[in-house]
Design a protein around this motif. Structure first.
Motif, PDB file in Angstrom:
ATOM      1  N   MET A  64       0.841  -1.196   0.000  1.00 51.39           N
ATOM      2  CA  MET A  64       0.000   0.000   0.000  1.00 51.39           C
ATOM      3  C   MET A  64       0.880   1.251   0.000  1.00 51.39           C
ATOM      4  SD  MET A  64      -2.739   1.224   2.894  1.00 51.39           S
ATOM      5  CE  MET A  64      -3.435   2.861   2.841  1.00 51.39           C
ATOM      6  N   VAL A  65       0.544   2.198  -0.877  1.00 54.06           N
ATOM      7  CA  VAL A  65       1.292   3.449  -0.954  1.00 54.06           C
ATOM      8  C   VAL A  65       0.360   4.600  -0.590  1.00 54.06           C
ATOM      9  CG1 VAL A  65       2.560   5.027  -2.429  1.00 54.06           C
ATOM     10  CG2 VAL A  65       2.835   2.557  -2.738  1.00 54.06           C
ATOM     11  N   THR A  66       0.791   5.410   0.364  1.00 53.41           N
ATOM     12  CA  THR A  66       0.044   6.599   0.755  1.00 53.41           C
ATOM     13  C   THR A  66       0.728   7.820   0.138  1.00 53.41           C
ATOM     14  OG1 THR A  66      -0.676   5.624   2.842  1.00 53.41           O
ATOM     15  CG2 THR A  66      -0.720   8.029   2.687  1.00 53.41           C
ATOM     16  N   THR A  67      -0.017   8.566  -0.654  1.00 58.38           N
ATOM     17  CA  THR A  67       0.544   9.739  -1.325  1.00 58.38           C
ATOM     18  C   THR A  67       0.228  11.001  -0.538  1.00 58.38           C
ATOM     19  OG1 THR A  67       0.332   8.700  -3.499  1.00 58.38           O
ATOM     20  CG2 THR A  67       0.579  11.093  -3.451  1.00 58.38           C
ATOM     21  N   LEU A  68       1.256  11.753  -0.229  1.00 57.50           N
ATOM     22  CA  LEU A  68       1.102  13.023   0.461  1.00 57.50           C
ATOM     23  C   LEU A  68       1.145  14.152  -0.562  1.00 57.50           C
ATOM     24  CD1 LEU A  68       3.581  12.414   3.423  1.00 57.50           C
ATOM     25  CD2 LEU A  68       1.085  12.339   3.543  1.00 57.50           C
ATOM     26  N   SER A  69       0.252  15.097  -0.455  1.00 61.01           N
ATOM     27  CA  SER A  69       0.263  16.233  -1.365  1.00 61.01           C
ATOM     28  C   SER A  69       1.151  17.337  -0.812  1.00 61.01           C
ATOM     29  CB  SER A  69      -1.154  16.775  -1.565  1.00 61.01           C
ATOM     30  OG  SER A  69      -1.606  17.427  -0.387  1.00 61.01           O
ATOM     31  N   PHE A  70       1.565  18.218  -1.710  1.00 61.27           N
ATOM     32  CA  PHE A  70       2.363  19.369  -1.291  1.00 61.27           C
ATOM     33  C   PHE A  70       1.590  20.216  -0.280  1.00 61.27           C
ATOM     34  CE2 PHE A  70       3.736  23.793  -1.711  1.00 61.27           C
ATOM     35  CZ  PHE A  70       5.115  23.669  -1.564  1.00 61.27           C
ATOM     36  N   ASP A  71       0.305  20.388  -0.519  1.00 59.58           N
ATOM     37  CA  ASP A  71      -0.513  21.197   0.385  1.00 59.58           C
ATOM     38  C   ASP A  71      -0.595  20.568   1.778  1.00 59.58           C
ATOM     39  OD1 ASP A  71      -0.969  23.093  -1.544  1.00 59.58           O
ATOM     40  OD2 ASP A  71      -2.957  22.324  -2.108  1.00 59.58           O
ATOM     41  N   GLN A  72      -0.697  19.232   1.838  1.00 63.27           N
ATOM     42  CA  GLN A  72      -0.714  18.547   3.138  1.00 63.27           C
ATOM     43  C   GLN A  72       0.566  18.824   3.917  1.00 63.27           C
ATOM     44  OE1 GLN A  72      -1.738  14.490   1.522  1.00 63.27           O
ATOM     45  NE2 GLN A  72      -2.653  14.276   3.547  1.00 63.27           N
ATOM     46  N   ILE A  73       1.677  18.683   3.216  1.00 62.22           N
ATOM     47  CA  ILE A  73       2.970  18.872   3.881  1.00 62.22           C
ATOM     48  C   ILE A  73       3.154  20.328   4.278  1.00 62.22           C
ATOM     49  CG2 ILE A  73       5.467  18.657   3.619  1.00 62.22           C
ATOM     50  CD1 ILE A  73       4.905  16.404   1.591  1.00 62.22           C
ATOM     51  N   SER A  74       2.789  21.235   3.397  1.00 62.67           N
ATOM     52  CA  SER A  74       2.910  22.657   3.695  1.00 62.67           C
ATOM     53  C   SER A  74       2.056  23.034   4.906  1.00 62.67           C
ATOM     54  CB  SER A  74       2.499  23.489   2.476  1.00 62.67           C
ATOM     55  OG  SER A  74       2.631  24.866   2.742  1.00 62.67           O
ATOM     56  N   SER A  75       0.838  22.542   4.946  1.00 57.05           N
ATOM     57  CA  SER A  75      -0.043  22.830   6.086  1.00 57.05           C
ATOM     58  C   SER A  75       0.544  22.272   7.373  1.00 57.05           C
ATOM     59  CB  SER A  75      -1.431  22.232   5.849  1.00 57.05           C
ATOM     60  OG  SER A  75      -2.091  22.871   4.780  1.00 57.05           O
ATOM     61  N   ALA A  76       1.120  21.071   7.296  1.00 55.39           N
ATOM     62  CA  ALA A  76       1.716  20.453   8.480  1.00 55.39           C
ATOM     63  C   ALA A  76       2.890  21.273   8.996  1.00 55.39           C
ATOM     64  CB  ALA A  76       2.158  19.026   8.160  1.00 55.39           C
ATOM     65  N   VAL A  77       3.718  21.785   8.076  1.00 58.41           N
ATOM     66  CA  VAL A  77       4.864  22.600   8.485  1.00 58.41           C
ATOM     67  C   VAL A  77       4.396  23.886   9.160  1.00 58.41           C
ATOM     68  CG1 VAL A  77       6.834  23.956   7.658  1.00 58.41           C
ATOM     69  CG2 VAL A  77       6.449  21.656   6.757  1.00 58.41           C
ATOM     70  N   HIS A  78       3.438  24.576   8.552  1.00 57.44           N
ATOM     71  CA  HIS A  78       2.950  25.835   9.121  1.00 57.44           C
ATOM     72  C   HIS A  78       2.194  25.608  10.432  1.00 57.44           C
ATOM     73  CE1 HIS A  78       3.945  27.388   5.119  1.00 57.44           C
ATOM     74  NE2 HIS A  78       3.966  28.577   5.683  1.00 57.44           N
ATOM     75  N   ASN A  79       1.405  24.541  10.507  1.00 57.55           N
ATOM     76  CA  ASN A  79       0.702  24.224  11.751  1.00 57.55           C
ATOM     77  C   ASN A  79       1.687  23.886  12.863  1.00 57.55           C
ATOM     78  OD1 ASN A  79      -1.788  24.629  10.536  1.00 57.55           O
ATOM     79  ND2 ASN A  79      -2.136  22.459  10.112  1.00 57.55           N
ATOM     80  N   THR A  80       2.758  23.178  12.497  1.00 61.74           N
ATOM     81  CA  THR A  80       3.788  22.834  13.472  1.00 61.74           C
ATOM     82  C   THR A  80       4.448  24.090  14.024  1.00 61.74           C
ATOM     83  OG1 THR A  80       4.258  20.644  12.548  1.00 61.74           O
ATOM     84  CG2 THR A  80       6.050  21.727  13.742  1.00 61.74           C
ATOM     85  N   TYR A  81       4.764  25.013  13.129  1.00 66.71           N
ATOM     86  CA  TYR A  81       5.388  26.268  13.573  1.00 66.71           C
ATOM     87  C   TYR A  81       4.477  26.991  14.569  1.00 66.71           C
ATOM     88  CZ  TYR A  81       7.327  30.963  13.488  1.00 66.71           C
ATOM     89  OH  TYR A  81       7.856  32.180  13.859  1.00 66.71           O
ATOM     90  N   ASN A  82       3.213  27.103  14.235  1.00 65.71           N
ATOM     91  CA  ASN A  82       2.279  27.813  15.108  1.00 65.71           C
ATOM     92  C   ASN A  82       2.074  27.096  16.439  1.00 65.71           C
ATOM     93  OD1 ASN A  82       1.781  29.946  13.296  1.00 65.71           O
ATOM     94  ND2 ASN A  82       0.247  28.736  12.187  1.00 65.71           N
ATOM     95  N   ALA A  83       2.081  25.755  16.392  1.00 65.44           N
ATOM     96  CA  ALA A  83       1.871  24.977  17.612  1.00 65.44           C
ATOM     97  C   ALA A  83       3.073  25.023  18.546  1.00 65.44           C
ATOM     98  CB  ALA A  83       1.548  23.527  17.248  1.00 65.44           C
ATOM     99  N   CYS A  84       4.260  25.197  17.979  1.00 67.90           N
ATOM    100  CA  CYS A  84       5.485  25.072  18.784  1.00 67.90           C
ATOM    101  C   CYS A  84       6.201  26.385  19.058  1.00 67.90           C
ATOM    102  CB  CYS A  84       6.453  24.108  18.105  1.00 67.90           C
ATOM    103  SG  CYS A  84       5.830  22.420  17.975  1.00 67.90           S
ATOM    104  N   LYS A  85       5.745  27.486  18.456  1.00 68.45           N
ATOM    105  CA  LYS A  85       6.485  28.742  18.628  1.00 68.45           C
ATOM    106  C   LYS A  85       6.468  29.244  20.070  1.00 68.45           C
ATOM    107  CE  LYS A  85       2.604  31.600  16.985  1.00 68.45           C
ATOM    108  NZ  LYS A  85       2.183  32.539  15.913  1.00 68.45           N
ATOM    109  N   GLY A  86       5.504  28.772  20.857  1.00 63.64           N
ATOM    110  CA  GLY A  86       5.447  29.175  22.258  1.00 63.64           C
ATOM    111  C   GLY A  86       6.169  28.235  23.207  1.00 63.64           C
ATOM    112  N   VAL A  87       6.795  27.180  22.682  1.00 62.25           N
ATOM    113  CA  VAL A  87       7.510  26.229  23.535  1.00 62.25           C
ATOM    114  C   VAL A  87       8.686  26.925  24.220  1.00 62.25           C
ATOM    115  CG1 VAL A  87       8.971  24.160  23.523  1.00 62.25           C
ATOM    116  CG2 VAL A  87       6.845  24.202  22.202  1.00 62.25           C
ATOM    117  N   THR A  88       8.825  26.685  25.509  1.00 66.10           N
ATOM    118  CA  THR A  88       9.914  27.290  26.278  1.00 66.10           C
ATOM    119  C   THR A  88      10.782  26.197  26.894  1.00 66.10           C
ATOM    120  OG1 THR A  88       8.532  27.427  28.243  1.00 66.10           O
ATOM    121  CG2 THR A  88       8.563  29.352  26.779  1.00 66.10           C
ATOM    122  N   GLY A  89      11.850  26.630  27.563  1.00 65.55           N
ATOM    123  CA  GLY A  89      12.741  25.686  28.225  1.00 65.55           C
ATOM    124  C   GLY A  89      14.097  25.643  27.574  1.00 65.55           C
ATOM    125  N   GLY A  90      15.082  25.209  28.346  1.00 71.12           N
ATOM    126  CA  GLY A  90      16.448  25.118  27.858  1.00 71.12           C
ATOM    127  C   GLY A  90      17.160  26.461  27.913  1.00 71.12           C
TER     128      GLY A  90
END
Length: 322
Positions: free
Chosen positions: A1-27
């Motif tokens: 089985m092959v799962t195809t990821l679209s550019f839009d899926q990956i782009s959304s994941a990258v931007h969502n990740t940035y927004n979710a993690c920009k407030g992470v503190t520590g270190g």
């Protein structure tokens, strides 16, 4: 089985990740290197490069950070390309130490070789392996040119960082001379140490590092320049090294929780390689107790989980063409 990821899926994941993690503190920043201690601790960026050269970037991706130990990956590739993967295995090794990246005790425990080119001892040994033998400037040109080919554009030596590193690298000096004592360096110790210090002081962007990681994911062909940088047979070997020791004594925990072969640097960058799919870099200066970026770790974990990716998964993934 092959799962195809679209550019839009990956782009959304990258931007969502940035927004979710920009407030992470520590270190905290690498306080033992004056230049790095003074970098803005709020810097944060993520860049992902696909095998066809498409790039998704968000945040402070144009900031030139000190590459630091991420450079170990690039010079290990050069050593394997020049001397052969078997020579690197025999003369340096591929075993994780389970100890901090600058451990002298690890050298004493495994006195037949430095263990791996992705810890300080092995990285200094890798610099000593680089050709031409005995020629400091020739070696530096080889290291710099290889780095440029992997990044797709030239890095810039941060002289202030280089001077800062050179003035405070007491442990690495001890490592170099101990390796010499055990006949585990293959050129002049002072030269090898200086080359290692210089390569760690190169300034690069998160986007450049993502391109270099994507070159590994694409079996040695740079997705942006379309040029072959190294033989395809080296890719699985460098990915194996990143998997086993990329996070030093936390490598097992990292791979268990993310499934992403990755390599960190005390400048705050973490690069990750998903073979055949993409290379990625997340960057934020504050580090945990092992010298790994706290926020970059959180970001790459979030990204892998949101895309349901894991290098050990039975699911085959593909990227939709443009």
């Amino acid at each position: 089985m092959v799962t195809t990821l679209s550019f839009d899926q990956i782009s959304s994941a990258v931007h969502n990740t940035y927004n979710a993690c920009k407030g992470v503190t520590g270190g905290q920043n690498a306080h033992y290197i004056p230049y790095l201690a003074n970098i803005d601790s709020n810097l944060f960026g993520i860049s992902l490069c696909l095998p066809d050269g498409r790039i998704i970037s968000v945040g402070d991706i144009d900031y030139r950070l000190g590459i630091e130990s991420v450079s170990k990956v690039h010079t290990a590739i050069l050593a394997m390309e020049q001397a052969g993967a078997k020579t690197v295995l025999n003369d340096i090794g591929a075993d994780a130490t389970g100890l901090p990246f600058n451990s002298i005790f690890a050298i004493l425990l495994e006195n037949d070789r430095p263990s791996t080119p992705l810890v300080n001892a092995g990285a200094i040994a890798a610099c000593s392996l680089v050709e031409p033998h005995g020629d400091a400037e020739g070696k530096w040109k080889a290291i710099f040119d290889n780095m440029t080919a992997l990044l797709g554009s030239e890095p810039v030596l941060i002289d202030e960082l280089y001077q800062s590193e050179s003035a405070t690298n007491f442990e690495n000096r001890s490592i170099a001379w101990l390796l010499r004592e055990y006949d585990r360096l293959y050129d002049d110790p002072a030269m090898a140490l200086d080359l290692y210090t210089r390569q760690c002081s190169l300034g690069v962007t998160a986007e450049q590092l993502a391109i270099s990681a994507a070159t590994i994911a694409a079996d040695g062909v740079n997705p942006v320049t379309k040029k072959r940088v190294f033989d395809a047979s080296i890719s699985p070997k460098i990915v194996a090294l990143m998997s086993s020791v990329g996070f030093y004594e936390h490598s097992g925990d990292w791979l268990y929780t993310t499934g992403l072969p990755a390599k960190t640097g005390v400048g705050g960058a973490v690069i990750g390689v998903m073979p055949g799919l993409f290379g990625v870099c997340a960057f934020a200066p504050p580090l945990d107790d092992a010298g790994n970026s706290v926020k970059a770790q959180a970001a790459l974990k979030h990204l892998m989980n949101s895309l349901n990716l894991n290098v050990f998964s039975n699911t085959n993934f593909d990227i939709a063409s443009a």
